[in-house]
Write an enzyme that holds these catalytic residues in place. Structure first.
Site, PDB file in Angstrom:
ATOM      1  N   GLY A 171       0.823  -1.201   0.000  1.00 44.03           N
ATOM      2  CA  GLY A 171       0.000   0.000   0.000  1.00 44.03           C
ATOM      3  C   GLY A 171       0.856   1.249   0.000  1.00 44.03           C
ATOM      4  O   GLY A 171       1.735   1.415  -0.841  1.00 44.03           O
ATOM      5  N   ASP A 172       0.623   2.129   0.972  1.00 42.31           N
ATOM      6  CA  ASP A 172       1.385   3.378   1.067  1.00 42.31           C
ATOM      7  C   ASP A 172       2.308   3.354   2.282  1.00 42.31           C
ATOM      8  O   ASP A 172       2.615   4.387   2.852  1.00 42.31           O
ATOM      9  CB  ASP A 172       0.445   4.577   1.102  1.00 42.31           C
ATOM     10  CG  ASP A 172      -0.453   4.614   2.332  1.00 42.31           C
ATOM     11  OD1 ASP A 172      -0.702   3.533   2.920  1.00 42.31           O
ATOM     12  OD2 ASP A 172      -0.910   5.698   2.711  1.00 42.31           O
ATOM     13  N   GLU A 173       2.762   2.157   2.645  1.00 39.75           N
ATOM     14  CA  GLU A 173       3.611   1.994   3.820  1.00 39.75           C
ATOM     15  C   GLU A 173       5.034   1.614   3.402  1.00 39.75           C
ATOM     16  O   GLU A 173       5.230   0.653   2.667  1.00 39.75           O
ATOM     17  CB  GLU A 173       3.003   0.908   4.721  1.00 39.75           C
ATOM     18  CG  GLU A 173       3.489   0.948   6.128  1.00 39.75           C
ATOM     19  CD  GLU A 173       2.673   0.042   7.034  1.00 39.75           C
ATOM     20  OE1 GLU A 173       1.952   0.578   7.895  1.00 39.75           O
ATOM     21  OE2 GLU A 173       2.769  -1.185   6.886  1.00 39.75           O
TER      22      GLU A 173
END
Length: 176
Positions: free
Chosen positions: A85-87
């Site tokens: 994801g955005d991690e």
């Protein structure tokens, strides 16, 4: 095939598998040489809104640009990985907590520069959690977990980063 197995397809950064291997290596080096290092777990603020309002293609471009900026901010000896994801997560070799805080300040400025993508000017914020070896954990799972706890504490407090402390862990448990 080996590269594909160890790297994130979208960003080209290390994936979770390679990150875990590098973290184990850092821990073993830290044990042998008595050295500390820090991990920074970061998450993009408002990324869902970017995907929802501008589309997943722009979201992917944002992720690629964040990856590029992170990679350009670290030394060759450090590791930057996309967990999903955005991690993202970073291993800062031989940097103790105070130096990691200085690095986190630098990252805030680096990511705060507007993204010009697909004819759009996009502002992206980040929330980061810092956990340092050996004081915050001496194994992979504990270090990543504590960086995660600190990152969510930063997000809840609406500040760019927080260093893990046992106080954060207790307040996090009470909040659940």
């Amino acid at each position: 095939l080996e590269h594909q197995a160890l790297h994130d397809e979208l960003t080209g950064l290390a994936n979770r598998l390679l990150f875990n291997d590098r973290l184990k290596t850092s821990i073993m080096r830290g044990q042998r040489q008595g050295m500390s290092f820090s991990t920074i777990l970061l998450d993009l603020d408002g990324f869902k809104m970017i995907n929802d309002s501008l589309g997943h293609n722009i979201g992917d471009l944002v992720l690629k640009e964040v990856a590029r900026r992170l990679k350009n901010s670290v030394r060759k000896m450090d590791t930057v990985a996309r967990l999903g994801g955005d991690e993202f997560i970073i291993i800062l070799e031989s940097l103790e907590r105070g130096q990691a805080i200085h690095f986190a300040d630098k990252l805030v400025s680096t990511i705060a520069e507007p993204f010009l993508l697909g004819g759009n000017k996009i502002d992206v914020g980040i929330s980061m959690g810092i956990a340092s070896y050996p004081e915050n954990g001496q194994d992979c799972e504990t270090l990543v977990n504590r960086a995660d706890i600190a990152m969510y504490a930063a997000k809840r407090s609406n500040i760019p980063y927080i260093c893990y402390t046992d106080d954060i862990k207790s307040s996090n448990l009470k909040a659940k």
